[in-house]
Scaffold this motif. Structure first.
Motif, mmCIF file in Angstrom:
data_model
loop_
_atom_site.group_PDB
_atom_site.id
_atom_site.type_symbol
_atom_site.label_atom_id
_atom_site.label_comp_id
_atom_site.label_asym_id
_atom_site.label_seq_id
_atom_site.Cartn_x
_atom_site.Cartn_y
_atom_site.Cartn_z
ATOM 1 N N LEU A 119 0.842 -1.204 0.000
ATOM 2 C CA LEU A 119 0.000 0.000 0.000
ATOM 3 C C LEU A 119 0.877 1.253 0.000
ATOM 4 C CD1 LEU A 119 -2.855 -0.760 2.571
ATOM 5 C CD2 LEU A 119 -3.047 -0.446 0.090
ATOM 6 N N ILE A 120 1.887 1.234 0.841
ATOM 7 C CA ILE A 120 2.780 2.390 0.910
ATOM 8 C C ILE A 120 3.501 2.580 -0.423
ATOM 9 C CG2 ILE A 120 4.963 3.150 1.943
ATOM 10 C CD1 ILE A 120 3.859 2.349 4.617
ATOM 11 N N PHE A 121 3.873 1.457 -1.009
ATOM 12 C CA PHE A 121 4.559 1.540 -2.298
ATOM 13 C C PHE A 121 3.660 2.207 -3.338
ATOM 14 C CE2 PHE A 121 5.179 -0.382 -6.499
ATOM 15 C CZ PHE A 121 6.459 0.064 -6.770
ATOM 16 N N ARG A 154 1.242 4.258 -2.885
ATOM 17 C CA ARG A 154 1.093 5.668 -2.564
ATOM 18 C C ARG A 154 2.356 6.457 -2.963
ATOM 19 N NH1 ARG A 154 -3.079 9.164 -1.565
ATOM 20 N NH2 ARG A 154 -2.315 10.874 -0.265
ATOM 21 N N LEU A 155 3.502 5.871 -2.666
ATOM 22 C CA LEU A 155 4.762 6.528 -3.037
ATOM 23 C C LEU A 155 4.815 6.711 -4.549
ATOM 24 C CD1 LEU A 155 7.470 4.806 -0.795
ATOM 25 C CD2 LEU A 155 6.874 7.226 -0.826
ATOM 26 N N TRP A 156 4.424 5.668 -5.237
ATOM 27 C CA TRP A 156 4.448 5.725 -6.701
ATOM 28 C C TRP A 156 3.534 6.846 -7.193
ATOM 29 C CZ3 TRP A 156 7.483 3.077 -10.108
ATOM 30 C CH2 TRP A 156 7.162 3.229 -11.451
ATOM 31 N N LEU A 191 2.512 9.526 -5.649
ATOM 32 C CA LEU A 191 2.987 10.879 -5.343
ATOM 33 C C LEU A 191 4.232 11.235 -6.140
ATOM 34 C CD1 LEU A 191 2.558 11.141 -1.453
ATOM 35 C CD2 LEU A 191 1.295 12.399 -3.181
ATOM 36 N N HIS A 192 5.204 10.352 -6.103
ATOM 37 C CA HIS A 192 6.488 10.662 -6.739
ATOM 38 C C HIS A 192 6.387 10.673 -8.257
ATOM 39 C CE1 HIS A 192 9.318 10.864 -3.461
ATOM 40 N NE2 HIS A 192 8.890 9.728 -2.939
ATOM 41 N N VAL A 193 5.686 9.660 -8.791
ATOM 42 C CA VAL A 193 5.732 9.499 -10.237
ATOM 43 C C VAL A 193 4.543 10.145 -10.915
ATOM 44 C CG1 VAL A 193 5.885 7.830 -12.116
ATOM 45 C CG2 VAL A 193 7.034 7.376 -9.939
ATOM 46 N N LYS A 251 1.941 12.135 -9.663
ATOM 47 C CA LYS A 251 1.684 13.546 -9.376
ATOM 48 C C LYS A 251 2.985 14.336 -9.247
ATOM 49 C CE LYS A 251 -2.529 12.670 -6.770
ATOM 50 N NZ LYS A 251 -2.963 12.537 -5.373
ATOM 51 N N GLY A 252 4.092 13.660 -9.483
ATOM 52 C CA GLY A 252 5.396 14.276 -9.251
ATOM 53 C C GLY A 252 5.566 15.652 -9.851
ATOM 54 N N LEU A 267 3.232 18.323 -8.361
ATOM 55 C CA LEU A 267 3.605 18.724 -7.012
ATOM 56 C C LEU A 267 4.930 19.502 -7.012
ATOM 57 C CD1 LEU A 267 2.544 15.548 -5.006
ATOM 58 C CD2 LEU A 267 1.467 17.793 -4.970
ATOM 59 N N ARG A 268 5.822 19.129 -7.951
ATOM 60 C CA ARG A 268 7.066 19.883 -8.011
ATOM 61 C C ARG A 268 6.786 21.325 -8.399
ATOM 62 N NH1 ARG A 268 13.062 18.701 -9.825
ATOM 63 N NH2 ARG A 268 12.641 17.174 -8.241
#
Lengths: 622, 366
Positions: free
Chosen positions: A29-31, A33-35, A37-39, A41-42, A45-46
């Protein structure tokens, strides 16, 4: 060491795989979410982070107003204009600083100092350079706004007390919430630096007055200018308080004090509503964190301007207490109204002489004249016959010796001594000589002015004691009544109506009879009843002469008391007046009470009536 | 005490390696994240190194004492920890402001951190006697519930919701590990569920509001909502490769709340991107799975439960903290093991690691 248990270990092994799967799932699940956010929506968000100009602004709630009993505004909020500067914008144009400094009557260095002090702030965050500017400065700033990049003017509500120090002790003051108050707040939490009530009504009704602060997230552009609000929470104003005091009466009372110190409280004896509450010296109410020097000056002032002497000051009651001694005598049957005692100016007891304030003595007198002329020797003898504990009992019947429960902070209980009290407190038995001082209100006895007001109101009101109240009701901004404070009986002195009538008549005599000590308060149109008193600050030498009072230093002079109620037939107002170091109750305190009664009952002020040739008689010593 | 030579042959270098690697990343990350934070005395990362050294010393000491010794003293240690908690409440009331801390000389520490370890010890002690074939039933559990509720109540009083939640979760994890009957677990769950609406009615309006915004921070755009948004911006703006060491703008410009403690992971995500986040998460997964293996391979019940309890504690800390930073969970103040700044927390985490090492290297003994 005990042996270790190795039974059923296979249970654990059996569970291993389930735990591994659970941990795997959780981190999967965390993975995800990380994906996301980082990838996914990256880049968005940047972009946001690069243009991160989302600021928080607070919108302070208007604090509730304080109104007098007729709805006149005693405390409200006025807009205060605060000037901010975004240094990054101003830097581009060095003349701006000089211009702003000139318009605000500041030096350029002062502004630079303020910017320097905020060095750690985030870029483009405004720095406050002057708060609460006046209208002229605002007008100049606003008309030059286009030439002043980086300048922001913000409007905030600021507490305003239009009548200055009027009723300052009742109203109280505000200050920055300290760490304890931040933590202990019952309602929504306070933000750092919030101004909260610290004293008086502002303190006691803080939860009603504060309102709910709002705020907003705003997006600002590269120059720090607001682009759009993102999330807004509107502030909601606090509730308004209707106080029981009367603005005009309060003014009259305060003016009557001139430069004297002391306390005055006026109350409707039938409802317990406080009509005026004065404590002198006063202070200018403030709604800010005052500087250490200012605070020090207030706290170290020898006349204690921050103390509400009406409820916090504890003084010997002096001759006012003779009311209690008289009631104790009548109720216990030790005397009847006609029981005579002789007064020769002094009373010899033990191995010392107890003096009457009147040097030649009053001759033989009974209760009425003893109260009217405030004969000390009469009460020495009466007190001895009644005894300390019975006097203490009746003092407590009228609420002396304990806090009345008025809803204001720091009320003091005073002390009513008794034989058991002294044994417990000091470990020595009561000496009958002490009963003499006690029966004329000296010695260990201490009372607050409010307690003596309760005493005189109780006498005026057939023994009924009402809770003294300073707030009538709480209303929200729409005028809905949220709380009401109806009159509340807190006790009834167990004293016969006959006794009260005798005392009432005597108190009327004290003001209206030719030799009455309180004649300085007599009115033509209305009958006033009252009692003078003098509270010793230091024991005066035995050979002390009355005329010497003006020769001793002011701080050792006696306090002057006067309690009264009027009209006699149907009491509408009861007053207690204390003038610190005022000398004699009659000359110092009674005229103040007179002005207040005149004002409240709508009587035309009359010149002080002088009983010819008997000026000395109208004073009261102890 | 004589140290068995076999202890060294069986020493768990893998576990030590993972712990040291995460701790080093933690220092590096803190160096960057807290670069702009003004402190009294040394910068935060130096203070953290100081605590790390103390923690490592504690870890090694704890690893080499035979764990049977801990079994004998489990309840005593638990009682001492409780007394410390009480002290902190009493002492805190006087000084106000810092009710979580006890000060001894120049050092101050949070007893609630050590309560976690002592609580695990006490549970291991209690459950080292196995239940019957079907597992533990409710009738056998009043003491463990007491062991849980006493410290929980005191910690909630501080108030420190995060630590209280960790205690609760560790408790239930251990219950499942030692085999509680499913019927009993169901009963506990249903009682708990039924109690919620009842308790809810006891709350005052503003308290309810606090809890609602707690679960839905968007309702509080000026408090939790703002922090969460900034945290998400920080993590996401790192992209795949990150902005680079010392180049995170969110943390440097003060947009992150608690960037050195609870929100340290967002600073990591911002500067090291997906690669960095995944690497660190991977290390935590390795640590937790390795710990689980130690637990099931232990030689006896006490050490197995002890190891499992430590693993459960680490797991819930990591899972809740990262979940919170990424906006998947309500904002509860729970720090991230070995990454968040905090002396007591790093020491207690390393004591836990010491217990794991201890159990691991003794699985072939006795």
């Amino acid at each position: 060491m005990m042996e270790l248990n190795t039974q059923k270990m296979e249970d654990f092994k059996g569970r291993h795989k389930y735990f591994v799967v659970f941990v795997g799932l959780a981190f999967f699940l965390i993975f995800i979410r990380l994906w996301s956010l980082h990838v996914i929506k990256g880049s968005e968000l940047r972009h946001l982070s690069e243009n991160n100009r989302i600021r928080l602004l607070e919108n302070l709630a208007d604090r509730g107003m304080l109104l007098d009993r007729r709805g006149r505004v005693l405390a409200h909020n006025r807009p205060s204009f605060e000037v901010y500067l975004v240094p990054e914008d101003a830097k581009a144009n060095p003349e701006v600083l000089a211009k702003i400094a000139e318009m605000l009557n500041m030096t350029q260095d002062e502004i630079e100092e303020k910017i320097e002090a905020q060095k750690g702030r985030a870029p483009f965050r405004p720095v406050k350079i002057k708060s609460d500017i006046d209208w002229n400065e605002l007008a100049v700033l606003e008309s030059n706004r286009v030439n002043l990049p980086g300048l922001l003017v913000d409007v905030r509500p600021r507490r305003a007390y239009d009548y200055g120090d009027l009723a300052c002790h009742l109203i109280g003051y505000l200050g920055e919430a300290d760490e304890n108050e931040l933590r202990q707040s019952k309602g929504p939490p306070y933000r750092m630096g919030a101004l909260i009530g610290k004293y008086g009504v502002e303190y006691r009704w803080e939860d009603d007055l504060r309102g709910v602060d709002g705020g907003q997230q705003i997006e600002v552009d590269a120059l720090g200018r607001e682009v759009r609000p993102l999330g807004v929470v509107e502030p909601f104003p606090g509730n308004n308080l209707s106080l029981t005091i009367d603005l005009e009466l309060q003014k009259t009372a305060e003016e009557a004090y001139q430069d004297k110190n002391g306390a005055l409280i006026a109350m409707d004896p039938k409802t317990g509503r406080i009509l005026a509450m004065v404590s002198k010296p006063s202070f200018e109410p403030f709604a800010r964190n005052i500087s250490t020097e200012e605070w020090k000056a207030l706290v170290e002032n020898p006349y204690h301007p921050l103390t509400n002497k009406g409820i916090q000051g504890q003084y010997p009651a002096g001759s006012v207490f003779k009311i209690v001694t008289a009631i104790a005598g009548l109720e216990s049957g030790v005397i009847n109204p006609n029981t005579p005692f002789p007064c020769a100016g002094t009373f010899h007891y033990g191995n010392r002489d107890f003096r009457c304030w009147k040097q030649g003595g009053h001759g033989t007198l009974s209760l009425h004249r003893a109260i009217v002329e405030s004969c000390d020797v009469y009460f020495y003898q009466l007190g001895l016959k009644v005894g300390v504990d019975l006097i203490a009992h009746y003092a407590k019947e009228f609420g002396l010796g304990k806090a009345t429960g008025i809803l204001l902070p720091h009320e003091k209980p005073g002390t009513v001594p008794s034989s058991s009290w002294k044994k417990k407190r000091l470990g020595v038995p009561w000496y009958s000589g002490e009963t003499l001082s006690f029966s004329v209100g000296q010695g260990y006895l201490s009372t607050t002015p409010l307690q003596l007001l309760m005493l005189i109101s109780g006498v005026a009101n057939e023994g009924k004691l009402l809770l003294p109240q300073v707030v009538e009701k709480v209303e929200d901004i729409y005028g809905n009544v949220l709380k009401e404070y109806p009159p509340q009986e807190i006790g009834r002195a167990n004293v016969s109506q006959k006794t009260l009538q005798i005392v009432q008549e005597a108190l009327k005599g004290a003001v209206n009879d030719p030799h009455g000590t309180g004649s300085a308060c007599s009115l033509k149109e209305i009958k006033v009843a009252g009692k003078t008193g003098t509270a010793q600050v230091v024991a005066l030498p035995e050979d002390f002469k009355r005329g010497d009072m003006n020769r001793i230093p002011a701080k050792f002079r006696d306090h002057a008391w006067f309690v009264a109620y009027a009209p006699f037939e149907d009491p509408k107002i009861a007053v207690v007046v204390l003038v610190e170091h005022g000398g004699f109750g009659a000359s110092a305190a009674a005229p103040i009470a007179k002005k207040v009664i005149e004002q409240y009952l709508g009587v035309n002020p009359s010149p002080p009536q002088k009983t010819a040739g008997e000026e000395n008689d109208s004073d009261d010593a102890d | 005490m004589q140290i068995d030579r076999r202890l060294f042959t069986h020493f768990d270098w893998t576990l030590l390696g993972i712990v040291l690697l995460i701790a080093s990343i933690g220092i590096l990350n803190l160096y960057s994240a807290a670069a702009k934070i003004e402190t009294v005395g040394a910068p935060l990362y130096l203070k953290q190194i100081f605590w790390l050294v103390i923690g490592l010393a504690a870890m090694v000491t704890i690893a080499f004492v035979e764990y049977r010794f801990y079994s004998d003293f489990a309840y005593i240690v638990y009682t001492i920890a409780l007394v410390l908690l009480l002290l902190v409440l009493a002492y805190g009331m006087i000084t106000s402001g810092a009710q979580r801390w006890v000060k001894i000389g120049p050092l101050s520490f949070q007893p609630s951190e050590f309560v976690k370890i002592s609580f695990i010890l006490a549970l291991a002690k209690f459950f080292h006697r196995p239940a019957d074939r079907k597992g533990y039933s409710l009738k056998q559990l009043p003491l463990p519930f007491l062991l849980l509720l006493l410290p929980m109540a005191l910690i909630l009083k501080q108030p420190d919701l995060g630590t209280a939640i960790v205690l609760l979760l560790v408790f239930f994890s251990v219950l499942i590990f030692v085999k509680i009957r499913w019927s009993s677990l169901l009963a506990i769950g249903m009682t708990g569920g039924a109690a919620v609406p009842v308790l809810w009615n006891f709350l005052k309006g503003y308290q309810k509001k606090r809890i609602i915004t707690f679960f839905n921070p968007d309702l509080d755009p000026l408090g939790a909502g703002y922090h969460l948004m900034q945290s998400k911006i920080a993590v996401g703006s790192g992209g795949i490769l990150g902005k680079g060491f010392m180049k995170g703008t969110q943390s440097k410009l003060g947009f992150l709340p608690e960037q050195q403690t609870d929100f340290i992971f967002s600073a990591l995500g911002e500067e090291w991107g997906l690669i960095g986040s995944l690497f660190v998460i991977g290390l935590y997964v390795a640590l937790i799975l390795w710990g689980l293996r130690i637990a099931v391979q232990a030689k006896d019940r006490f050490s197995a439960i002890l190891a499992f309890g430590v693993v459960a504690m680490l797991f819930w800390h990591v899972f809740i903290n990262v979940g919170m930073v990424l906006g998947m969970m309500p904002v509860v103040g729970i720090p991230l093991p070995l990454l968040s700044y905090g002396g007591s927390f790093i020491v207690s985490t390393l004591i836990g690691a010491g217990l794991l090492l201890n159990v691991s290297m003794r699985r072939y003994l006795f």
